[in-house]
Design a protein around this motif. Structure first.
Motif, mmCIF file in Angstrom:
data_model
loop_
_atom_site.group_PDB
_atom_site.id
_atom_site.type_symbol
_atom_site.label_atom_id
_atom_site.label_comp_id
_atom_site.label_asym_id
_atom_site.label_seq_id
_atom_site.Cartn_x
_atom_site.Cartn_y
_atom_site.Cartn_z
ATOM 1 N N HIS A 59 86.171 82.659 36.456
ATOM 2 C CA HIS A 59 85.398 82.905 37.673
ATOM 3 C C HIS A 59 83.911 83.136 37.384
ATOM 4 O O HIS A 59 83.128 83.342 38.322
ATOM 5 N N PHE A 60 83.540 83.076 36.121
ATOM 6 C CA PHE A 60 82.144 83.299 35.725
ATOM 7 C C PHE A 60 81.596 82.028 35.087
ATOM 8 O O PHE A 60 82.071 81.595 34.036
ATOM 9 N N ILE A 61 80.624 81.414 35.731
ATOM 10 C CA ILE A 61 80.029 80.170 35.256
ATOM 11 C C ILE A 61 78.579 80.421 34.896
ATOM 12 O O ILE A 61 77.778 80.830 35.735
ATOM 13 N N GLU A 62 78.256 80.200 33.632
ATOM 14 C CA GLU A 62 76.866 80.373 33.185
ATOM 15 C C GLU A 62 76.378 79.019 32.679
ATOM 16 O O GLU A 62 76.418 78.718 31.494
ATOM 17 N N HIS A 63 75.952 78.214 33.628
ATOM 18 C CA HIS A 63 75.508 76.854 33.336
ATOM 19 C C HIS A 63 74.275 76.592 34.198
ATOM 20 O O HIS A 63 74.334 75.866 35.191
ATOM 21 N N PRO A 64 73.139 77.231 33.858
ATOM 22 C CA PRO A 64 71.944 77.188 34.716
ATOM 23 C C PRO A 64 71.497 75.762 35.002
ATOM 24 O O PRO A 64 71.648 74.882 34.158
ATOM 25 N N PRO A 65 70.914 75.570 36.208
ATOM 26 C CA PRO A 65 70.764 76.583 37.262
ATOM 27 C C PRO A 65 72.084 76.854 37.965
ATOM 28 O O PRO A 65 73.022 76.073 37.860
ATOM 29 N N ALA A 66 72.129 77.983 38.694
ATOM 30 C CA ALA A 66 73.336 78.350 39.429
ATOM 31 C C ALA A 66 73.770 77.192 40.337
ATOM 32 O O ALA A 66 72.939 76.454 40.866
ATOM 33 N N ILE A 67 75.063 77.041 40.493
ATOM 34 C CA ILE A 67 75.624 75.899 41.225
ATOM 35 C C ILE A 67 75.751 76.245 42.708
ATOM 36 O O ILE A 67 76.583 77.071 43.104
ATOM 37 N N LEU A 68 74.934 75.614 43.530
ATOM 38 C CA LEU A 68 74.976 75.817 44.974
ATOM 39 C C LEU A 68 75.940 74.819 45.619
ATOM 40 O O LEU A 68 76.323 73.810 45.010
ATOM 41 N N ALA A 69 76.313 75.091 46.866
ATOM 42 C CA ALA A 69 77.278 74.240 47.550
ATOM 43 C C ALA A 69 76.774 72.816 47.714
ATOM 44 O O ALA A 69 77.560 71.866 47.693
ATOM 45 N N ASP A 70 75.462 72.665 47.883
ATOM 46 C CA ASP A 70 74.888 71.327 48.056
ATOM 47 C C ASP A 70 74.212 70.826 46.789
ATOM 48 O O ASP A 70 73.359 69.936 46.844
ATOM 49 N N ASP A 71 74.619 71.366 45.658
ATOM 50 C CA ASP A 71 74.045 70.980 44.369
ATOM 51 C C ASP A 71 74.258 69.482 44.137
ATOM 52 O O ASP A 71 75.365 68.968 44.291
ATOM 53 N N VAL A 72 73.202 68.782 43.757
ATOM 54 C CA VAL A 72 73.299 67.337 43.548
ATOM 55 C C VAL A 72 74.268 67.002 42.424
ATOM 56 O O VAL A 72 74.866 65.921 42.417
ATOM 57 N N ARG A 73 74.480 67.919 41.500
ATOM 58 C CA ARG A 73 75.451 67.681 40.428
ATOM 59 C C ARG A 73 76.871 67.600 40.973
ATOM 60 O O ARG A 73 77.754 66.973 40.378
ATOM 61 N N THR A 75 77.445 66.926 44.597
ATOM 62 C CA THR A 75 77.461 65.914 45.665
ATOM 63 C C THR A 75 77.288 64.502 45.133
ATOM 64 O O THR A 75 77.715 63.541 45.763
ATOM 65 N N ASN A 76 76.655 64.376 43.954
ATOM 66 C CA ASN A 76 76.464 63.053 43.357
ATOM 67 C C ASN A 76 76.793 63.116 41.866
ATOM 68 O O ASN A 76 75.923 62.936 41.010
ATOM 69 N N PRO A 77 78.055 63.376 41.531
ATOM 70 C CA PRO A 77 78.435 63.580 40.129
ATOM 71 C C PRO A 77 78.283 62.309 39.305
ATOM 72 O O PRO A 77 78.514 61.208 39.787
ATOM 73 N N GLN A 78 77.899 62.490 38.062
ATOM 74 C CA GLN A 78 77.726 61.359 37.158
ATOM 75 C C GLN A 78 79.004 61.020 36.408
ATOM 76 O O GLN A 78 79.129 59.943 35.836
ATOM 77 N N ASP A 79 79.972 61.933 36.407
ATOM 78 C CA ASP A 79 81.227 61.706 35.697
ATOM 79 C C ASP A 79 82.069 60.665 36.430
ATOM 80 O O ASP A 79 82.072 60.605 37.671
ATOM 81 N N ASN A 80 82.791 59.849 35.688
ATOM 82 C CA ASN A 80 83.632 58.810 36.294
ATOM 83 C C ASN A 80 84.753 59.381 37.151
ATOM 84 O O ASN A 80 85.324 58.685 37.993
ATOM 85 N N SER A 81 85.063 60.646 36.951
ATOM 86 C CA SER A 81 86.121 61.277 37.742
ATOM 87 C C SER A 81 85.681 61.539 39.171
ATOM 88 O O SER A 81 86.508 61.811 40.044
ATOM 89 N N GLY A 82 84.377 61.467 39.428
ATOM 90 C CA GLY A 82 83.866 61.784 40.757
ATOM 91 C C GLY A 82 83.724 63.272 40.990
ATOM 92 O O GLY A 82 83.545 63.714 42.126
ATOM 93 N N MET A 83 83.775 64.027 39.912
ATOM 94 C CA MET A 83 83.678 65.484 40.008
ATOM 95 C C MET A 83 82.674 65.988 38.971
ATOM 96 O O MET A 83 82.372 65.307 37.998
#
Length: 226
Positions: A59-73, A75-83
């Motif tokens: 439940h603790f994610i330290e991967h700056p910057p903090a991940i917001l609900a509309d984070d482009v990472r 909404t537009n993921p680069q991984d082939n999984s779509g996530m």
């Protein structure tokens, strides 16, 4: 207090509390008090106490910057999984990953094989952001069939298993299963390399062949862990 139960369990992991206090830009995934009611109080307490650092660490994610609900990472993921996924950082030897994706405009999260929906997003804090979620990550509560039905990376295997009710056995709680589930990405590769075979399997008229393939990925009567 809306985060009362999570805060109480967090006190049992002082090293994680210290890590959270020291962070400058983290994402904290906080289950609602109701999320802890999916199991009885004694069951929930027993499961968390037995593996507190791993479960609460999800439940603790330290991967700056903090991940917001509309984070482009997300909404537009680069991984082939779509996530979008990040490694769990606590405890230090964790091999888990936490996954983020959007479904119908809502942020979903998977940690330790448990999917949760964000019910209150982007709660601001001076050293990061909090998302309130409706499940406790890392504590299985669904059957394998239930997990397949919800996981966006396993949807094609789930749809194949609908043929002649193959999936129904995976809802049984009196048996243990180990299911090596091909991801959607794996099926996409089959479609690319063996288009005709892929079409035959997914058209729905050849359930015997489908069952034969899925059964080769399934061990009944045993639960195997890495």
């Amino acid at each position: 207090m809306r985060f009362r139960d999570f805060a109480a369990y967090l006190q049992k992991t002082p090293k994680l509390c210290e890590r959270i206090n020291k962070t400058s830009d983290a994402t904290l995934l906080v289950p609602t008090n109701e999320a802890f009611r999916f199991l009885s109080a004694s069951e929930m307490d027993g499961k968390i106490s037995a593996d507190a650092e791993r479960i609460l660490g999800l439940h603790f994610i330290e991967h700056p910057p903090a991940i917001l609900a509309d984070d482009v990472r997300v909404t537009n993921p680069q991984d082939n999984s779509g996530m979008f996924s990040v490694p769990a950082v606590f405890p230090e030897d964790s091999e888990d990953r936490v996954w983020f994706w959007n479904n119908d405009g809502k942020l979903h999260i998977d940690g330790g094989g448990i999917e949760a929906e964000v019910v209150e997003a982007n709660v601001g804090a001076s050293n990061g952001v909090i998302h309130s979620i409706n499940r406790v990550l890392g504590i299985p509560q669904d059957t394998i069939k239930g997990k397949l039905a919800k996981d966006p990376m396993m949807s094609k295997t789930f749809n194949l298993g609908k043929q002649e009710h193959f999936n129904d056995q995976l809802n049984r709680t009196d048996l243990q299963f180990t299911f090596l589930v091909p991801t959607d990405q794996a099926w996409d590769q089959i479609k690319k390399d063996f288009a005709t075979a892929y079409k035959v399997l997914f058209m729905g008229d050849f359930f015997y062949q489908v069952h034969h393939i899925l059964e080769r990925h399934l061990q009944v009567g045993a639960k195997t862990t890495p």
